[in-house]
Design an enzyme around this catalytic site. Structure first.
Site, short mmCIF file in Angstrom:
data_model
loop_
_atom_site.label_atom_id
_atom_site.label_comp_id
_atom_site.label_asym_id
_atom_site.label_seq_id
_atom_site.Cartn_x
_atom_site.Cartn_y
_atom_site.Cartn_z
N ASP A 48 46.75 89.20 25.98
CA ASP A 48 47.79 89.77 25.16
C ASP A 48 48.27 88.61 24.29
OD1 ASP A 48 50.37 92.22 25.89
OD2 ASP A 48 49.74 91.28 24.01
C1 GLC Z 1 51.82 92.95 21.99
C2 GLC Z 1 51.45 94.01 23.01
C3 GLC Z 1 50.00 94.43 22.96
C4 GLC Z 1 49.55 94.41 21.51
C5 GLC Z 1 49.54 92.96 21.06
C6 GLC Z 1 49.18 92.82 19.58
O1 GLC Z 1 52.62 91.96 22.58
O2 GLC Z 1 51.80 93.73 24.37
O3 GLC Z 1 49.90 95.73 23.54
O4 GLC Z 1 48.26 94.99 21.38
O5 GLC Z 1 50.77 92.31 21.29
O6 GLC Z 1 50.17 93.40 18.79
#
Ligand code: GLC
Length: 686
Positions: free
Chosen positions: A269
């Site tokens: 993430d």
């Molecule tokens: C965010 C989310 C994830 C997302 C990523 C990119 O923090 O937790 O689900 O795909 O960052 O935006």
């Protein structure tokens, strides 16, 4: 020149040409030849790459792209949120919108709505359509779907997931992935694993039993990896048993890659990596994010400072890290690139088409759940469906009747080509019979903060709605939650199980002047309903995306018979939920550690086993028609081995006045089990 000589000359030249090509000199390098087996291409490309090129594959080069190998003509990987539609373009290295004018998409219903259809067929058309949109937008990885289990009604991101039951989530996640990936776009199933709340999501250390881990929280990810064949998976922000999920030896090496045989790439993430040694040895492949707090604070860290960047390269050169760790990561990433960016056979996709809006509407219609349907007097039929010819004055009340619900919510937000609001849908269906009152105010979506609404505004909006309700024949209240902070939104959990912004008081005052109230809840979570006895009809309408209003109007009018079933339980009060029965260590934890004390008894498993009736149970959903079930039969009395199969049959007959869909749900219980088991568990859909 003699005929013979000409022939000899041609023959000579042809021989040279054939020799030239057979020499392999003019042949494509093997890794570029997509007629070759993909594993041969991976090996061939790997052998041509330098140490630095391999390391670069493992890290972001921008907010939503990771490196390719320019020297070899191997393209970079482009990623995009999210699970409900393709997010608008984001700037190269900020969280700001790029302000493109060609990226307004189709907003498909939130995954809780898909879950409420209980339909693998709906999941398949969902995955196909969103895959076509991602392909058209030239994305290689779509950051979704999410399958974290609904453990608490306070989790800000439950709307992005597929409910409380591991079997239902497992069945529904597979078609979405399979159809999405047929477009040459990788699914990125998230957030692996145990990201079941947003409060302290970046570091909370989740502890739970092996049974809860394997019976409740992992099955949907396992199905995604093994049956869905997901090409990537996203590590969660939180810790699991002491190690960050983005580089967790148990989750990523032992379970995902060794036990499940996952051959794809693990992506963090955004900003989810925290340690080079762990990132190198514990199963991480691509490090994304720019060390922000999720949206606001950028740091001075360059991409070369990433844990898998300069520190990794240094350790490789010093012999601290075996090259084999790098070759495994680079091979997985090359495999991903060959499946997506370098896949010349992928279709062209399509974007924001009428066909996709039709898919969005069908899923929404099949996902809307009729929770309650009665009348204010025994002499009258149930309030729904609302036959237009019977009414002249229909009042719609509530800010959620007009609110754009595709905005906000965090990374799943969308810039849409179309979003039909409930009010627009109802006006299109009932014309000028519809009057409107806002009734309450919730404030605009803000990341990380809540807009205070002055009491006088609340009071005046309520008074206006109640006054108008006096003259209406029927009131359609459209309320619920929204995508604001501490509502249904990323990076924060709800702070109450109640409906916010004075909605309960408003509903009570509407009932005081008009008994014919239909409550429509637009939300991704369960809420308390203190008015449930007095309100004759209640619909759970989800965040339904581009066609929300049309789908709702079709259900309310009876053009479509509701068939949705709840994918999670609605407890009467929060402490009836298993996660909220114990002390703060169970939820939300002590800000460092958390313990899942309800263990395997999540959702209906808790309600059934502890005999705590839910307000509306998992699997509940009414219809405008009725169904009769025959006596259930089985083709054998008992199972003699784990491989044994038993065929269970039941005949379902529509015994009512209109056509409708029914979802047959098979639950199994073991009354003689020698160890603790839920009273019953969902084990089959038709
Ligand atoms: C965010 C989310 C994830 C997302 C990523 C990119 O923090 O937790 O689900 O795909 O960052 O935006």
């Amino acid at each position: 020149m003699e005929q013979t000589q000409i022939k000899k000359r041609i023959l000579f030249l042809a021989t040279i040409a054939i020799a030239f090509f057979c020499s392999g000199y003019a042949q494509l390098p093997l890794y570029l030849d997509d007629n070759q087996p993909i594993e041969e291409r991976v090996k061939n490309a790997l052998n041509r790459m330098t140490l630095e090129e391999k390391v670069k594959l493992c890290i972001a080069q921008s907010k939503f792209s990771s490196h390719g190998v320019p020297r070899l003509g191997i393209p970079e990987l482009w990623m995009s949120d999210g699970p409900h539609g393709v997010r608008e373009e984001i700037e190269w290295n900020t969280w700001k919108r790029a302000q493109w004018t060609n990226d307004s998409c189709t907003a498909f219903p939130a995954l809780t709505c898909l879950a409420a259809t209980w339909s693998p067929e709906m999941s398949a058309i969902y995955g196909k359509a969103i895959g076509e949109e991602a392909r058209y937008r030239e994305k290689d990885v779509l950051l979704g779907p999410g399958v974290n289990i609904y453990r608490t009604p306070l989790n800000g991101r439950n709307f992005e997931y597929i409910g409380e039951d591991p079997y239902l989530a497992s069945v529904l996640v597979v078609p979405y992935i399979q159809e999405l990936q047929k477009n040459g776009v990788a699914a990125c199933v998230k957030h692996f694993a145990l990201n079941n709340q947003e409060l302290w999501r970046g570091h909370i250390d989740v502890h739970l039993s092996d049974r809860a881990l394997h019976e409740i929280y992992l099955p949907a990810f396992k199905a995604a990896a093994q049956q869905g064949g997901s090409w990537t998976i996203m590590g969660a922000y939180n810790k699991v048993r002491g190690e960050h999920a983005c580089h967790n030896d148990l989750l990523l090496n032992k379970i995902l890659k060794e036990e499940w045989g996952f051959d794809g790439a693990v992506i963090t993430d955004w900003g989810g990596a925290h340690d080079t040694d762990e990132a190198v040895f514990n199963g991480l492949d691509i490090e994304m994010g720019t060390y922000t707090d999720g949206l606001a604070r950028e740091s001075e860290f360059t991409y070369d400072d990433y844990y898998l960047a300069a520190p990794y390269l240094k350790g490789l050169k010093e012999g601290k890290y075996p090259i084999s760790t790098l070759d495994d990561k680079a091979s997985r990433i090359l495999r991903l690139i060959f499946r997506t960016a370098m896949n010349r056979h992928k279709p062209c996709g399509s974007f924001a088409s009428e066909e996709h809006f039709e898919v969005a509407r069908k899923i929404s219609e099949d996902g809307i759940v009729l929770l309650k349907n009665s009348s204010v007097s025994t002499k009258q039929p149930a309030l729904l469906p609302l036959q237009g010819e019977k009414y002249e004055r229909i009042l719609v009340v509530g800010e959620n009747a007009t609110r754009a619900q595709t905005q906000g919510g965090g990374s799943s937000e969308l810039k849409v080509k179309r979003e039909v609001s409930p009010l627009e849908g109802l006006k299109a269906r009932y014309g000028d019979k519809i009057n409107y009152a806002q009734g309450y105010k919730a404030g605009r979506p803000h990341y990380g903060r809540v807009e205070e609404i002055p009491q006088e505004i609340t009071d005046s909006l309520r008074a206006d709605a109640v006054e108008k309700a006096k003259d209406a024949e029927v009131v359609i209240f459209v309320g619920g939650l929204n995508k604001n902070h501490q509502q249904d939104a990323e990076a924060g959990d709800r702070i109450t199980y109640d409906l916010p912004f004075g909605q309960n008081e408003l509903i009570r005052e509407l009932l005081a002047v008009n008994k014919n109230v239909i409550v429509v809840l637009v939300s991704g979570n369960a809420v308390a309903m203190p008015w449930v006895q007095e309100v004759p009809a209640i619909l759970q309408a989800w965040y339904s995306g581009s066609e929300a209003g049309n789908a709702l109007a079709n259900i309310i009018s009876g053009d479509v018979t509701p068939s949705g079933k709840l994918p999670f339980s609605f407890p009467v009060k929060l402490t009836d939920n298993g996660a909220h029965t114990f002390d703060y260590m169970s939820y939300p934890g002590d800000s460092i550690r958390q313990e899942y004390k309800e263990d395997i008894l999540v959702g209906y498993r808790w309600h059934d086993t502890k005999k705590i009736p839910a307000l509306f149970p998992f699997g509940h959903g009414l219809s405008y028609t009725s169904f009769a079930y025959s006596q259930i039969t089985a083709d054998k009395k008992q199972l003699n081995s784990p491989e044994d199969k038993i065929k269970v049959s039941v005949t379902v007959t529509n015994t009512g006045p209109v056509k409708g869909k029914e979802v047959v749900q098979l639950y199994i219980g073991d009354e003689r089990s020698s160890f603790a088991r839920p009273l019953k568990e969902l084990k089959r859909l038709p």
